[in-house]
Design an enzyme around this catalytic site. Sequence first.
Site, PDB file in Angstrom:
ATOM      1  N   ARG A 164      -1.881  -6.654  -8.434  1.00 56.32           N
ATOM      2  CA  ARG A 164      -0.794  -6.792  -7.903  1.00 56.32           C
ATOM      3  C   ARG A 164      -0.654  -7.871  -8.965  1.00 56.32           C
ATOM      4  O   ARG A 164       0.838  -8.615  -9.423  1.00 56.32           O
ATOM      5  CB  ARG A 164      -1.487  -7.757  -6.898  1.00 56.32           C
ATOM      6  CG  ARG A 164      -1.184  -6.961  -5.435  1.00 56.32           C
ATOM      7  CD  ARG A 164      -1.659  -7.429  -4.092  1.00 56.32           C
ATOM      8  NE  ARG A 164      -2.742  -6.893  -4.278  1.00 56.32           N
ATOM      9  CZ  ARG A 164      -3.587  -7.853  -3.243  1.00 56.32           C
ATOM     10  NH1 ARG A 164      -3.146  -7.666  -1.961  1.00 56.32           N
ATOM     11  NH2 ARG A 164      -5.002  -7.596  -3.657  1.00 56.32           N
ATOM     12  N   HIS A 196       0.647  -1.277  -0.049  1.00 53.39           N
ATOM     13  CA  HIS A 196      -0.153  -0.147  -0.236  1.00 53.39           C
ATOM     14  C   HIS A 196       1.003   0.830   0.025  1.00 53.39           C
ATOM     15  O   HIS A 196       0.603   2.363  -1.044  1.00 53.39           O
ATOM     16  CB  HIS A 196      -0.458   0.873   1.051  1.00 53.39           C
ATOM     17  CG  HIS A 196      -2.126  -0.845   1.393  1.00 53.39           C
ATOM     18  ND1 HIS A 196      -1.619  -1.812   3.081  1.00 53.39           N
ATOM     19  CD2 HIS A 196      -2.779  -1.421   0.672  1.00 53.39           C
ATOM     20  CE1 HIS A 196      -2.855  -3.249   2.070  1.00 53.39           C
ATOM     21  NE2 HIS A 196      -3.854  -2.863   0.795  1.00 53.39           N
ATOM     22  N   LYS A 249     -16.650  -7.362   5.372  1.00 50.96           N
ATOM     23  CA  LYS A 249     -15.851  -7.872   6.044  1.00 50.96           C
ATOM     24  C   LYS A 249     -16.016  -7.415   7.321  1.00 50.96           C
ATOM     25  O   LYS A 249     -15.842  -6.334   8.148  1.00 50.96           O
ATOM     26  CB  LYS A 249     -14.608  -7.024   5.829  1.00 50.96           C
ATOM     27  CG  LYS A 249     -13.742  -7.458   4.205  1.00 50.96           C
ATOM     28  CD  LYS A 249     -12.432  -7.139   4.008  1.00 50.96           C
ATOM     29  CE  LYS A 249     -13.025  -6.902   2.151  1.00 50.96           C
ATOM     30  NZ  LYS A 249     -11.334  -6.374   1.317  1.00 50.96           N
ATOM     31  N   SER A 286      -2.573  -7.587   2.985  1.00 52.52           N
ATOM     32  CA  SER A 286      -2.943  -7.483   3.827  1.00 52.52           C
ATOM     33  C   SER A 286      -3.072  -8.803   5.178  1.00 52.52           C
ATOM     34  O   SER A 286      -3.402  -9.540   5.871  1.00 52.52           O
ATOM     35  CB  SER A 286      -3.944  -6.845   4.647  1.00 52.52           C
ATOM     36  OG  SER A 286      -3.832  -5.496   4.396  1.00 52.52           O
TER      37      SER A 286
END
Length: 168
Positions: free
Chosen positions: A93, A20, A44, A131
């Site tokens: 990514r 990040h 979440k 994460s």
Amino acid sequence: MTRSLLAVYPGSFDPVTFGHLDIIHRASRLFDGVTVTVLNNPSKQPLFSLEERMAQLRLVTADLPNVTVDGFAGLTVDYARLKGARVLIRGLRAVSDFELELQMAHTNKTLAVELETCFLATSNEYSFLSSSVVKQIARFGGPVEHLVPQAIAEELRAVFPLSQSLEK
Ligand code: ADP
């Protein structure tokens, strides 16, 4: 008169990683202002509260004068409108990120035609990093100092003390 170009970088940041931070640094060089917005995603269950994640982001971006941190519970496009931002930043990514990200970009376009999504490809060394990976390693007492800033690694150790990881 030139309008300043503001960008919003939305995400969960639970917690912020070097991946990040790499995107934040690079975006801060491209835009006049960047607001990193911690979104409260009701689907979440975060490890860190919204306030904790905002505090972590403020700490690790303190050296970037054109970066601000905020939190929001709602649609990203509504937040961007509220702030007068014209760009949404997302990091890519791998190809696996692309499908969902493209779908989100198209959806956001239907909601706010004036807003552009700007994808920044991750730097090679962070392409595996998320994460979730960080939390998984920390949960079992593994080292995360190469994945997140020192202060975040310490917070993770406080949440997952070594004794707890050995009990499980
Ligand atoms: P979200 O729940 O919105 O995916 P994340 O905090 O997981 O929130 O990610 C926020 C943004 O940062 C997303 O655009 C994601 O693709 C990007 N991102 C996450 N990890 C990395 C990384 N290692 N390198 C580059 N971008 C990343």
